[in-house]
Design an enzyme around this catalytic site. Structure first.
Site, short mmCIF file in Angstrom:
data_model
loop_
_atom_site.label_atom_id
_atom_site.label_comp_id
_atom_site.label_asym_id
_atom_site.label_seq_id
_atom_site.Cartn_x
_atom_site.Cartn_y
_atom_site.Cartn_z
N ILE A 11 45.08 108.91 -88.13
CA ILE A 11 46.49 108.48 -88.17
C ILE A 11 46.65 107.10 -87.27
CG2 ILE A 11 47.91 109.91 -86.67
CD1 ILE A 11 50.16 110.00 -88.94
N VAL A 33 47.32 115.31 -82.24
CA VAL A 33 47.41 114.16 -82.88
C VAL A 33 48.32 113.43 -81.98
CG1 VAL A 33 49.64 114.66 -84.23
CG2 VAL A 33 48.21 112.80 -84.80
N ASP A 34 49.02 114.18 -81.10
CA ASP A 34 49.96 113.48 -80.05
C ASP A 34 49.08 113.02 -78.68
OD1 ASP A 34 52.19 113.18 -78.30
OD2 ASP A 34 52.67 115.25 -77.89
P1 ADP Z 1 51.15 120.47 -84.15
O1 ADP Z 1 51.44 121.01 -82.54
O2 ADP Z 1 52.50 120.01 -84.70
O3 ADP Z 1 50.44 121.72 -85.07
P2 ADP Z 1 48.72 119.34 -83.94
O4 ADP Z 1 48.36 117.90 -83.13
O5 ADP Z 1 48.21 120.26 -83.25
O6 ADP Z 1 50.15 119.28 -84.18
O7 ADP Z 1 48.01 119.20 -85.49
C1 ADP Z 1 48.65 118.71 -86.53
C2 ADP Z 1 47.58 117.99 -87.43
O8 ADP Z 1 47.21 116.83 -86.99
C3 ADP Z 1 46.28 119.00 -87.67
O9 ADP Z 1 46.23 118.83 -89.06
C4 ADP Z 1 45.35 118.14 -86.87
O10 ADP Z 1 44.14 118.46 -87.18
C5 ADP Z 1 46.01 116.86 -86.89
N1 ADP Z 1 45.30 115.65 -86.33
C6 ADP Z 1 44.69 115.58 -85.09
N2 ADP Z 1 44.46 114.49 -84.61
C7 ADP Z 1 44.82 113.79 -85.61
C8 ADP Z 1 44.53 112.15 -86.01
N3 ADP Z 1 44.09 111.37 -84.98
N4 ADP Z 1 45.03 111.66 -87.01
C9 ADP Z 1 45.52 112.69 -87.95
N5 ADP Z 1 45.55 113.81 -87.78
C10 ADP Z 1 45.35 114.35 -86.60
#
Ligand code: ADP
Length: 173
Positions: A11, A33-34
């Protein structure tokens, strides 16, 4: 009416007006993703986030995108899955609704979402996908200002879940 696109990828690379961050209540960065969004945006994003005083689960706040290709980041906090009886589904729906509402208020026409809550927060992906696709579709029906919504899935299984949920919703119409 605005269109929904399900894509697989990172993303932080998507060229849209705003990307949505699946943040935590502090808005001070985390894993998944954060972490990826903060790394790609640079330290100024964290500086702006420090001024926001956190965010409640289901709500959303907006910042600039700094070094990201996206002009804005909309930070929303998904629910932690605790078995399904703690209002998780309603809270997840609120994340999508409030993020889209905030986007519309800021003149955003193209927006990308990650799969909120289905990583570290362990929300079952098939359920999450249905909620996401339903909320996004409902919003686009009632609101003309958003043109494109991208669901950016990080892995194959997630992509499949969102494709299936999208099909299910569109077959019902
Ligand atoms: P949450 O704490 O809301 O579950 P996470 O970041 O752990 O958030 O995961 C949410 C989704 O984002 C997961 O499907 C993860 O694989 C995905 N994710 C992680 N990195 C990225 C990225 N760079 N771009 C898009 N999606 C991502």
């Amino acid at each position: 009416m605005g269109q929904v696109y399900i894509i697989q990828g990172d993303i932080t690379k998507v060229e849209v007006d705003a990307i949505v961050n699946a943040a935590n209540n502090t808005l001070l960065g985390g894993g998944g993703v954060d972490g990826a969004i903060h790394r790609a945006a640079g330290p100024e994003l964290l500086e702006e986030c420090r001024k926001l005083n956190g965010c409640e689960t289901g709500q959303a706040k907006i910042t600039k995108g700094y070094k990201l290709p996206a002009k804005y980041v909309i930070h929303t906090v998904g629910p932690i899955w605790r078995g399904g009886h703690k209002n998780e589904e309603q809270l997840l729906a609120s994340c999508y609704r409030n993020s889209l509402q905030l986007a519309a208020e800021n003149g955003i026409k193209t927006i990308a979402f990650p799969s909120i809550s289905t990583g570290a927060y362990r929300f079952p992906v098939n359920r999450a996908a249905k909620i996401a696709m339903l909320e996004i579709s409902k919003f686009l029906e009632d609101n003309d200002s958003i043109e494109k919504v991208y669901m950016v899935c990080f892995d194959e299984g997630t992509t499949q879940a969102y494709n299936e949920a999208f099909k299910e919703i569109n077959e019902k119409e």
